[in-house]
Design a protein around this motif. Structure first.
Motif, PDB file in Angstrom:
ATOM      1  N   MET A  85       0.794  -1.225   0.000  1.00  0.00           N
ATOM      2  CA  MET A  85       0.000   0.000   0.000  1.00  0.00           C
ATOM      3  C   MET A  85       0.827   1.277   0.000  1.00  0.00           C
ATOM      4  O   MET A  85       0.332   2.324  -0.412  1.00  0.00           O
ATOM      5  N   ALA A  86       2.060   1.198   0.477  1.00  0.00           N
ATOM      6  CA  ALA A  86       2.899   2.399   0.477  1.00  0.00           C
ATOM      7  C   ALA A  86       3.318   2.712  -0.955  1.00  0.00           C
ATOM      8  O   ALA A  86       3.600   1.801  -1.736  1.00  0.00           O
ATOM      9  N   PRO A  87       3.366   3.983  -1.310  1.00  0.00           N
ATOM     10  CA  PRO A  87       3.830   4.331  -2.660  1.00  0.00           C
ATOM     11  C   PRO A  87       5.239   3.764  -2.873  1.00  0.00           C
ATOM     12  O   PRO A  87       6.057   3.773  -1.947  1.00  0.00           O
ATOM     13  N   PRO A  88       5.546   3.258  -4.065  1.00  0.00           N
ATOM     14  CA  PRO A  88       6.843   2.605  -4.280  1.00  0.00           C
ATOM     15  C   PRO A  88       8.004   3.590  -4.440  1.00  0.00           C
ATOM     16  O   PRO A  88       8.709   3.600  -5.439  1.00  0.00           O
ATOM     17  N   THR A  89       8.211   4.402  -3.401  1.00  0.00           N
ATOM     18  CA  THR A  89       9.353   5.315  -3.393  1.00  0.00           C
ATOM     19  C   THR A  89      10.587   4.553  -2.906  1.00  0.00           C
ATOM     20  O   THR A  89      10.466   3.474  -2.307  1.00  0.00           O
ATOM     21  N   THR A  90      11.745   5.126  -3.128  1.00  0.00           N
ATOM     22  CA  THR A  90      12.983   4.486  -2.655  1.00  0.00           C
ATOM     23  C   THR A  90      12.928   4.272  -1.149  1.00  0.00           C
ATOM     24  O   THR A  90      13.256   3.190  -0.655  1.00  0.00           O
ATOM     25  N   PHE A  91      12.481   5.286  -0.408  1.00  0.00           N
ATOM     26  CA  PHE A  91      12.397   5.168   1.051  1.00  0.00           C
ATOM     27  C   PHE A  91      11.482   4.018   1.454  1.00  0.00           C
ATOM     28  O   PHE A  91      11.837   3.205   2.315  1.00  0.00           O
ATOM     29  N   ASN A  92      10.294   3.958   0.870  1.00  0.00           N
ATOM     30  CA  ASN A  92       9.327   2.914   1.247  1.00  0.00           C
ATOM     31  C   ASN A  92       9.823   1.520   0.881  1.00  0.00           C
ATOM     32  O   ASN A  92       9.622   0.570   1.645  1.00  0.00           O
ATOM     33  N   ILE A  93      10.447   1.382  -0.267  1.00  0.00           N
ATOM     34  CA  ILE A  93      10.976   0.068  -0.654  1.00  0.00           C
ATOM     35  C   ILE A  93      12.050  -0.375   0.330  1.00  0.00           C
ATOM     36  O   ILE A  93      12.028  -1.502   0.828  1.00  0.00           O
ATOM     37  N   VAL A  94      12.982   0.518   0.638  1.00  0.00           N
ATOM     38  CA  VAL A  94      14.059   0.186   1.581  1.00  0.00           C
ATOM     39  C   VAL A  94      13.469  -0.131   2.954  1.00  0.00           C
ATOM     40  O   VAL A  94      13.809  -1.146   3.577  1.00  0.00           O
ATOM     41  N   LEU A  95      12.574   0.722   3.436  1.00  0.00           N
ATOM     42  CA  LEU A  95      11.987   0.521   4.765  1.00  0.00           C
ATOM     43  C   LEU A  95      11.269  -0.816   4.871  1.00  0.00           C
ATOM     44  O   LEU A  95      11.559  -1.606   5.777  1.00  0.00           O
ATOM     45  N   TRP A  96      10.336  -1.093   3.974  1.00  0.00           N
ATOM     46  CA  TRP A  96       9.509  -2.293   4.121  1.00  0.00           C
ATOM     47  C   TRP A  96      10.272  -3.570   3.823  1.00  0.00           C
ATOM     48  O   TRP A  96      10.014  -4.606   4.444  1.00  0.00           O
ATOM     49  N   GLN A  97      11.239  -3.527   2.907  1.00  0.00           N
ATOM     50  CA  GLN A  97      12.055  -4.727   2.687  1.00  0.00           C
ATOM     51  C   GLN A  97      12.937  -4.990   3.901  1.00  0.00           C
ATOM     52  O   GLN A  97      13.122  -6.139   4.309  1.00  0.00           O
ATOM     53  N   TRP A  98      13.470  -3.929   4.513  1.00  0.00           N
ATOM     54  CA  TRP A  98      14.285  -4.096   5.718  1.00  0.00           C
ATOM     55  C   TRP A  98      13.435  -4.636   6.866  1.00  0.00           C
ATOM     56  O   TRP A  98      13.855  -5.557   7.579  1.00  0.00           O
ATOM     57  N   VAL A  99      12.235  -4.076   7.068  1.00  0.00           N
ATOM     58  CA  VAL A  99      11.343  -4.558   8.134  1.00  0.00           C
ATOM     59  C   VAL A  99      11.028  -6.033   7.914  1.00  0.00           C
ATOM     60  O   VAL A  99      11.100  -6.851   8.843  1.00  0.00           O
ATOM     61  N   ASN A 100      10.688  -6.401   6.683  1.00  0.00           N
ATOM     62  CA  ASN A 100      10.344  -7.790   6.375  1.00  0.00           C
ATOM     63  C   ASN A 100      11.516  -8.732   6.625  1.00  0.00           C
ATOM     64  O   ASN A 100      11.361  -9.773   7.279  1.00  0.00           O
ATOM     65  N   GLN A 101      12.690  -8.384   6.140  1.00  0.00           N
ATOM     66  CA  GLN A 101      13.853  -9.266   6.327  1.00  0.00           C
ATOM     67  C   GLN A 101      14.262  -9.329   7.796  1.00  0.00           C
ATOM     68  O   GLN A 101      14.708 -10.377   8.266  1.00  0.00           O
ATOM     69  N   SER A 102      14.095  -8.241   8.525  1.00  0.00           N
ATOM     70  CA  SER A 102      14.427  -8.253   9.955  1.00  0.00           C
ATOM     71  C   SER A 102      13.484  -9.184  10.712  1.00  0.00           C
ATOM     72  O   SER A 102      13.922  -9.971  11.555  1.00  0.00           O
ATOM     73  N   TYR A 103      12.196  -9.108  10.384  1.00  0.00           N
ATOM     74  CA  TYR A 103      11.247 -10.015  11.038  1.00  0.00           C
ATOM     75  C   TYR A 103      11.552 -11.468  10.663  1.00  0.00           C
ATOM     76  O   TYR A 103      11.574 -12.348  11.530  1.00  0.00           O
ATOM     77  N   ASN A 104      11.809 -11.721   9.385  1.00  0.00           N
ATOM     78  CA  ASN A 104      12.109 -13.088   8.947  1.00  0.00           C
ATOM     79  C   ASN A 104      13.351 -13.633   9.637  1.00  0.00           C
ATOM     80  O   ASN A 104      13.388 -14.798  10.050  1.00  0.00           O
ATOM     81  N   ALA A 105      14.379 -12.799   9.761  1.00  0.00           N
ATOM     82  CA  ALA A 105      15.614 -13.250  10.417  1.00  0.00           C
ATOM     83  C   ALA A 105      15.340 -13.576  11.892  1.00  0.00           C
ATOM     84  O   ALA A 105      15.818 -14.594  12.412  1.00  0.00           O
ATOM     85  N   GLY A 106      14.578 -12.734  12.560  1.00  0.00           N
ATOM     86  CA  GLY A 106      14.230 -12.998  13.962  1.00  0.00           C
ATOM     87  C   GLY A 106      13.405 -14.257  14.110  1.00  0.00           C
ATOM     88  O   GLY A 106      13.642 -15.081  15.000  1.00  0.00           O
ATOM     89  N   PHE A 107      12.427 -14.425  13.229  1.00  0.00           N
ATOM     90  CA  PHE A 107      11.578 -15.616  13.256  1.00  0.00           C
ATOM     91  C   PHE A 107      12.412 -16.874  13.015  1.00  0.00           C
ATOM     92  O   PHE A 107      12.285 -17.870  13.746  1.00  0.00           O
ATOM     93  N   ASN A 108      13.272 -16.840  11.999  1.00  0.00           N
ATOM     94  CA  ASN A 108      14.110 -18.001  11.691  1.00  0.00           C
ATOM     95  C   ASN A 108      15.079 -18.306  12.829  1.00  0.00           C
ATOM     96  O   ASN A 108      15.331 -19.471  13.143  1.00  0.00           O
TER      97      ASN A 108
END
Length: 176
Positions: A85-108
């Protein structure tokens, strides 16, 4: 499938330390051939299922609630919403991919095979590679879609909304 549905029960997010201790005590009594007054087979099965969902099988310690299997879907709802839902700006892409990978790493990490230890350097490398890949793929695909002037606006809009999934899917391999 019954086991999967049992351990993904969101109610186990709210298992208290007192409930975990009571479940452990009930199962220890049962292993010793004893039961508390009025303790039913169903109650023992429920205790066993809750402990399977909450306690790490290798360490015997509780898994933090937000990294339990039963938290995976609820935790990923806001992450997916942010990526889509966030506009695909550089900031939003970096933020949400980082949040996702951080959660995945913690979960794993929280659900890892603790009998086969990884070094902190290995964990940091896997996290860094997965995060870098997801951000790079997300940014690269977004730029490629922007430059694809031969595509219709509808096709470009659909491809833009699909880039987060491609970035996540291709980079999650590094988190394993």
């Amino acid at each position: 499938t019954k086991h999967f549905f049992a351990v993904t029960n969101p109610a186990y997010l709210f298992a208290s330390q007192a409930q975990i201790k009571a479940d452990q005590d009930a199962l220890e009594r049962f292993k010793g051939g004893r039961r508390a007054a009025g303790e039913t087979d169903d109650a023992l099965w429920e205790a066993r299922t809750r402990l399977n969902a909450v306690i790490h099988p290798d360490t015997g310690k509780p898994i933090p609630p937000y990294f339990r299997v039963c938290a995976f879907v609820p935790a990923n709802i806001p992450i997916c919403a942010g990526m889509l839902m966030a506009p695909p700006t550089t900031f939003n892409i970096v933020l949400w991919q980082w949040v996702n990978q951080s959660y995945n790493a913690g979960f794993n990490f929280a659900n890892r095979n603790a009998s086969s230890p990884m070094t902190n350097a290995n964990i940091a490398t896997a996290y860094s590679v997965a995060t870098t890949l997801s951000i790079g793929i997300g940014l690269g695909m977004n730029r490629a879609v922007e430059r694809a002037t031969n595509l219709s606006p509808t096709a470009r809009a659909v491809l833009t909304r699909c880039t987060p999934f491609a970035a996540v899917g291709l980079s999650n391999v590094a988190n394993l």
